[in-house]
Design an enzyme around this catalytic site. Structure first.
Site, mmCIF file in Angstrom:
data_model
loop_
_atom_site.group_PDB
_atom_site.id
_atom_site.type_symbol
_atom_site.label_atom_id
_atom_site.label_comp_id
_atom_site.label_asym_id
_atom_site.label_seq_id
_atom_site.Cartn_x
_atom_site.Cartn_y
_atom_site.Cartn_z
ATOM 1 N N CYS A 34 0.838 -1.197 0.000
ATOM 2 C CA CYS A 34 0.000 0.000 0.000
ATOM 3 C C CYS A 34 0.875 1.250 0.000
ATOM 4 O O CYS A 34 1.901 1.311 0.663
ATOM 5 C CB CYS A 34 -0.910 0.033 1.222
ATOM 6 S SG CYS A 34 -2.175 -1.246 1.190
ATOM 7 N N LEU A 35 0.446 2.249 -0.752
ATOM 8 C CA LEU A 35 1.172 3.519 -0.788
ATOM 9 C C LEU A 35 0.848 4.362 0.413
ATOM 10 O O LEU A 35 -0.150 4.273 1.018
ATOM 11 C CB LEU A 35 0.822 4.278 -2.080
ATOM 12 C CG LEU A 35 1.163 3.533 -3.363
ATOM 13 C CD1 LEU A 35 0.655 4.336 -4.553
ATOM 14 C CD2 LEU A 35 2.647 3.312 -3.481
#
Length: 104
Positions: A103-104
């Site tokens: 996930c960013l």
């Protein structure tokens, strides 16, 4: 309820500080009311973390939840239930777990 310390992404700094009450408080901050179904999913998410030592990405999460919670669970259901398009990240946060690695 005072929440335990959170990191810059809103995840608990110490996953051991999690409780259903903490999850309920965190969800209320985003306008979400948790039900028994929500809590069952979050407990399964914590079980995944305990078994594999990392928060899952969406695909392995859905596979695990379909085996542990309800065989009909899918991404669309989780998106609607948790009111988010970021299923893995939102569930990890509400389950008191670190942000999934992808996930960013």
């Amino acid at each position: 309820m005072n929440l335990p310390a959170l990191d810059q992404d809103g995840h608990l700094c110490d996953h051991l500080m999690w409780s259903p009450e903490v999850a309920i408080s965190m969800a209320q901050l985003q306008g979400l009311t948790l039900t028994e179904e929500h809590l069952a999913i979050l407990l399964a998410m914590r079980d995944f973390y305990q078994r594999f030592q990392h928060a899952p990405a969406t695909r392995p999460l859905i596979k695990f939840l379909s085996q542990q919670v309800d065989p009909t669970i899918n991404n669309a259901h989780l998106m609607a239930l948790f009111e988010t398009g970021l299923v893995a990240r939102t569930l990890a946060r509400l389950a008191g777990l670190p942000k999934p690695a992808n996930c960013l």
